[in-house]
Write an enzyme that holds these catalytic residues in place. Structure first.
Site, short mmCIF file in Angstrom:
data_model
loop_
_atom_site.label_atom_id
_atom_site.label_comp_id
_atom_site.label_asym_id
_atom_site.label_seq_id
_atom_site.Cartn_x
_atom_site.Cartn_y
_atom_site.Cartn_z
N GLU A 109 0.84 -1.21 0.00
CA GLU A 109 0.00 0.00 0.00
C GLU A 109 0.87 1.26 0.00
O GLU A 109 0.58 2.25 -0.67
CB GLU A 109 -0.94 -0.03 1.21
CG GLU A 109 -1.98 -1.14 1.08
CD GLU A 109 -2.85 -1.27 2.31
OE1 GLU A 109 -2.29 -1.61 3.38
OE2 GLU A 109 -4.07 -1.04 2.21
N GLU A 129 -3.74 -9.44 3.86
CA GLU A 129 -4.52 -9.11 5.06
C GLU A 129 -5.68 -10.06 5.32
O GLU A 129 -6.03 -10.34 6.47
CB GLU A 129 -5.05 -7.66 4.96
CG GLU A 129 -4.01 -6.57 5.15
CD GLU A 129 -3.30 -6.19 3.86
OE1 GLU A 129 -3.36 -6.96 2.88
OE2 GLU A 129 -2.67 -5.11 3.83
N1 3HC Z 1 4.38 -7.14 11.67
C1 3HC Z 1 5.14 -7.48 12.72
N2 3HC Z 1 6.02 -8.47 12.72
C2 3HC Z 1 6.12 -9.20 11.59
C3 3HC Z 1 5.35 -8.92 10.45
C4 3HC Z 1 4.45 -7.83 10.51
N3 3HC Z 1 3.70 -7.47 9.47
N4 3HC Z 1 5.67 -9.81 9.49
C5 3HC Z 1 6.62 -10.61 10.02
N5 3HC Z 1 6.89 -10.24 11.28
C6 3HC Z 1 7.88 -10.81 12.20
C7 3HC Z 1 7.50 -12.22 12.62
O1 3HC Z 1 6.64 -12.18 13.72
C8 3HC Z 1 8.87 -12.78 12.96
O2 3HC Z 1 9.19 -12.28 14.23
P1 3HC Z 1 10.12 -13.13 15.23
O3 3HC Z 1 11.45 -13.24 14.57
O4 3HC Z 1 10.10 -12.34 16.48
O5 3HC Z 1 9.43 -14.44 15.35
C9 3HC Z 1 9.80 -12.12 11.95
O6 3HC Z 1 9.09 -10.97 11.48
C10 3HC Z 1 10.13 -12.98 10.77
O7 3HC Z 1 8.93 -13.47 10.21
P2 3HC Z 1 8.80 -14.96 9.66
O8 3HC Z 1 9.27 -15.90 10.70
O9 3HC Z 1 7.41 -15.10 9.15
O10 3HC Z 1 9.88 -14.91 8.49
P3 3HC Z 1 9.82 -15.46 7.02
O11 3HC Z 1 11.09 -15.07 6.41
O12 3HC Z 1 9.40 -16.90 7.02
O13 3HC Z 1 8.62 -14.66 6.30
C11 3HC Z 1 7.32 -12.73 5.61
C12 3HC Z 1 8.69 -13.27 6.10
C13 3HC Z 1 6.98 -13.34 4.24
C14 3HC Z 1 7.37 -11.27 5.53
C15 3HC Z 1 6.24 -13.22 6.61
O14 3HC Z 1 6.65 -12.85 7.90
C16 3HC Z 1 4.86 -12.66 6.40
O15 3HC Z 1 4.13 -13.14 5.57
N6 3HC Z 1 4.49 -11.66 7.22
C17 3HC Z 1 3.15 -11.16 7.30
C18 3HC Z 1 2.79 -10.27 6.16
C19 3HC Z 1 1.42 -9.72 6.38
O16 3HC Z 1 0.46 -10.41 6.73
N7 3HC Z 1 1.27 -8.41 6.16
C20 3HC Z 1 0.05 -7.72 6.33
C21 3HC Z 1 0.06 -7.07 7.65
S1 3HC Z 1 -1.49 -6.32 8.02
C22 3HC Z 1 -1.41 -4.83 7.19
O17 3HC Z 1 -0.45 -4.52 6.55
C23 3HC Z 1 -2.60 -3.96 7.40
C24 3HC Z 1 -2.62 -2.81 6.44
O18 3HC Z 1 -3.38 -3.14 5.32
C25 3HC Z 1 -3.20 -1.61 7.09
#
Ligand code: 3HC
Ligand code: NAI
Length: 698
Positions: A109, A129
């Site tokens: 975004e 999301e």
């Molecule tokens: N916020 C906070 N922490 C996050 C995060 C996020 N969006 N995404 C990942 N992390 C953290 C994880 O909790 C983890 O923390 P830790 O080391 O303390 O356990 C660390 O980052 C690494 O994450 P992964 O273990 O998942 O690492 P990978 O390398 O396997 O994957 C990734 C990386 C593909 C970025 C995966 O973490 C992922 O898919 N993250 C979520 C993405 C997501 O859902 N984004 C949408 C968020 S909601 C949003 O943006 C709302 C908006 O529209 C207003």
């Protein structure tokens, strides 16, 4: 270069480069949002700067909003993500997003708010999301349809699946897709912009072709409603995109925000966010530091080529790890290899595997009857018969054969791992790796920590679980570990309900409507009634209280072992898996009740759910109190990834929190007070303590 802790600022001629540097994933928490705005203001105030590049460097752009901030006030503190995107969009100096690695959710975004986007071809772009029970809440549902068209945007938002940047080449989402350094490319691109070669554009100004959009939206409404049952997020995603078509941009943004806040308050989103955190927490152990050195695992041995040994072998070769597969007899070895070959051939027939991959996988397996072939393996997983004497013989041989430093694992589902470790002179190298059947498919792996298991053995197995794509949870030693110990109580509760008057199909139906993939009786038919009967007999040998005969024993004796014999609690037509209610089972149950003088009573679906799920929760609380599980959320991960517990409920422990632990304890006390009630209905001391302290599990 100036530093602002979570973001850096660098001047390259007329270009300011702002690099988000907030490890591990540049989540857009309050600190990073504030830093981006401050650095943009710095660039805007500098007359030498003509354009800005916003990047996360060459590894990751951003994983979106900070999920951990969602329940805190900070999420709404200015500058919000909306504010940041508004600052970017309104900037008088053009801003180019330079995207490498993950660019997800709020990260995408943010990029869509920029005037141009340059991406490395392998960057991963998506709006996930919906997987958190939400929708893109910072303009994603309004800008994506403008940049990608309605159909593509709907797919991206409703599925939540990311795609590679190269897939978006030629769309308005990306202005340039490059291989090599994205930063160099974006700076070069910004220089072209400065020279006046390219005119900055804002996604909000793009017009959507509404007449073409309407039939697509109508189709999406019907398809998504059917696929998402009653879950709110996917259908709300479609409605938000519809606003992009039907409303002015700012009104669309306002409505998107409103829906986002509404979804944030749903129990489904709460559960899915809980799972996100729980799955990541499960890989952390308080007394095993993240930097614990790992043992090198290049080659693995599997003992026993039966149901589990075969599946475990496939799990490793699927990940490219060579396996030495050992059996006692040639026929058993041949049969095991034939089943593996058959499984891969079936995958090839379905087009999931190429001939080359088929050949590669089989070539990674070395079948043997000779322990000497295990001399250089780094890890062995034993999957032989569930008998202590057989395990003793195998672990004795492994201890004699394996090199020093190799890990010795058992796939036992119920035996005492500490006793198994005592059969070797290296109990520190012994661990439980409890796979679930079919082991190449099921995600859950319970890692069983013996009293003497060394921290680096544990850390190595946790790390290895990711390589073979498993969700690992650490459990202590006890009968059934976390999952099966709890399921035993659930099975007892469902058996008691059946004895009191509910039919297997009523119990299964109620729990399936609650969301479980399969009720207890269908599950028993799938696993085979002989498996649980054998386990009960083993238990009865040491615990006379569990000797009582139950209906399942009668079915077993009648040869009704479940799906494999065409009948069990239900009957099955040849080649089909549909569970058909069988009046002869009702007659057996009725006769059983009659012989014990039990008059059937009417039981509500609500009571079925309370008794079965609270039986799980109560045993879960004991497991937690005994330290068998480190956290309540670990128990939830076990049930979500291994037992078909509905994701939108977040696992049994979160479900108990949602119902209110005080309500759970009241119900348990009621069940425990009934005449002749089993002692295990008594609320676990931890549950009582939590209620007294006004606390919950999570
Ligand atoms: N916020 C906070 N922490 C996050 C995060 C996020 N969006 N995404 C990942 N992390 C953290 C994880 O909790 C983890 O923390 P830790 O080391 O303390 O356990 C660390 O980052 C690494 O994450 P992964 O273990 O998942 O690492 P990978 O390398 O396997 O994957 C990734 C990386 C593909 C970025 C995966 O973490 C992922 O898919 N993250 C979520 C993405 C997501 O859902 N984004 C949408 C968020 S909601 C949003 O943006 C709302 C908006 O529209 C207003
Ligand atoms: P199985 O009976 O299908 O396979 C066992 C295999 O081990 C047979 O092929 C047998 O020939 C071989 N074997 C026996 N003794 C041996 C020895 N001394 N050396 C080498 N091979 C030997 O059994 P299954 O179901 O695969 O179970 C194996 C283990 O996995 C048991 O400990 C069981 O409790 C556990 N387990 C089983 C699950 C299941 O769903 N079947 C799930 C999780 C764990």
């Amino acid at each position: 270069m100036s530093e602002n802790r979570v973001a850096e600022y660098e001047q390259l001629g007329p270009i300011a480069v702002i690099t988000m540097s907030h490890p591990p994933v540049n989540s857009l928490g309050h600190g990073l949002r504030s830093a981006i705005v401050a650095l943009i203001d710095q660039a805007l105030a500098d007359p030498q700067i003509s354009a800005i590049v916003l990047t996360g460097g060459e590894k990751i752009f951003s994983a979106g909003a900070d999920i951990r901030e969602f329940d805190a006030q900070k999420q709404a503190s200015a500058p919000t993500l909306h504010d940041v995107i508004e600052v970017i969009e309104a900037s008088g100096k053009p801003i180019v997003a330079a995207i490498a690695g993950a660019c997800l959710g709020g990260g995408l975004e943010l990029a869509m708010g920029c005037h141009f986007r340059v991406a490395r071809s392998d960057a991963s772009l998506g709006l996930p999301e919906v997987k958190l029970g939400l929708l893109p809440g910072a303009g994603g549902t309004q800008r994506a349809p403008r940049l990608l068209g309605i159909e593509r945007a709907l797919n991206m938002i409703v599925s939540g699946e990311p795609e590679r940047a190269r897939q978006f080449a030629g769309t308005a989402l990306l202005d340039e897709v490059v291989d090599g350094s994205v930063l160099d490319a974006a700076v070069a691109f910004a220089c072209e912009v400065v020279k006046g070669q390219l005119v900055p554009k804002r996604a909000r100004d793009i017009k959507i072709d509404a007449p073409r959009a309407e039939p697509l939206l109508q189709f999406a409404r019907t398809a998504v409603a059917a696929a998402s049952r009653s879950f709110p997020a996917p259908t709300q995603c479609v409605e938000a995109v519809a606003h992009a078509v039907g409303k002015r941009f700012d009104e669309g943004l306002r409505l998107e925000r409103e829906i986002f806040m509404g979804l944030m308050a749903t129990p489904e989103s709460n559960a899915l966010r809980h799972i996100f955190a729980a799955e990541r927490a499960a890989s952390k152990l308080q007394d095993v530091p993240a930097d614990t050195p790992l043992r090198d695992i290049r080659r693995v041995g599997v003992i026993g080529a039966g149901t589990m040994g075969g599946g475990i072998t496939m799990a490793f070769v699927d990940a490219g790890v060579p396996v030495v597969l050992l059996e006692t007899r040639q026929e058993a070895l041949d049969r095991g290899i034939e089943i593996i070959r058959g499984n891969y051939a079936a995958s090839m027939k379905k087009g999931k595997l190429s001939q080359t991959q088929f050949d590669e996988r089989l070539s990674l397996i070395e079948p043997t009857l000779d322990y000497a072939c295990l001399a250089d393996v780094d890890l062995v997983i034993e999957a032989v018969f569930e008998e202590m004497n057989v395990k003793r013989a195998v672990f004795g041989r492994l201890d004699e054969t394996l090199k020093s430093g190799a890990i010795l694992a058992s796939n036992t589902s119920a035996l005492d791992l500490n006793e198994i470790a005592s059969f070797t002179k290296r109990p520190q190298d012994v661990i439980g790796l409890h796979f679930f059947s079919p082991a190449n498919v099921m995600r859950l792996l319970e890692i069983v920590r013996g009293t003497e298991t060394a921290p680096d053995v544990l850390a190595t197995c946790m790390h290895l679980s990711k390589r073979i794509r498993k969700t690992a949870v650490v459990a202590g030693v006890c009968e059934g570990f976390i999952g099966n110990r709890m399921i035993a109580r659930y099975a007892e509760a469902s058996n008691l309900l059946m004895m009191q008057g509910a039919s297997p199909q009523q119990i299964d139906g109620a729990l399936q409507r609650f969301g479980l993939a399969m009720g207890p009786f269908r599950m028993s038919d799938l696993a085979g009634l002989d498996i649980s009967t054998a386990a009960r007999k083993r238990k009865a040998a040491v615990d006379p209280a569990s000797q009582e005969r139950i209906v399942a024993d009668v079915l077993c004796e009648a040869g009704r072992l479940g799906q494999k014999t065409g009948s069990g609690w239900y009957r099955y037509e040849a080649g089909k898996r549909d569970a058909i209610p069988d009046p002869s089972v009702d007659a057996i149950i009725e006769q059983f009740r009659g012989a014990r003088g039990i008059a059937a009573r009417k039981i509500s679906d609500q009571e079925v759910i309370e008794r079965c799920i609270y039986a799980l929760v109560n045993e879960g609380a004991r497991i937690l109190e005994e330290g068998i599980a480190a956290r309540a959320s670990d128990i939830d991960v076990v049930y979500l990834s291994g037992y078909g517990f509905p994701r939108h409920r977040g696992g049994p422990m979160l479900y108990a929190d949602t119902v209110g632990l005080a309500n759970v304890v009241r119900a348990l006390k009621r069940f425990a007070a009934e005449p002749g009630a089993q002692s295990w209905w008594e609320p676990a001391p931890l549950l009582v303590k939590l209620v007294e302290a006004g606390r919950s599990f999570n």
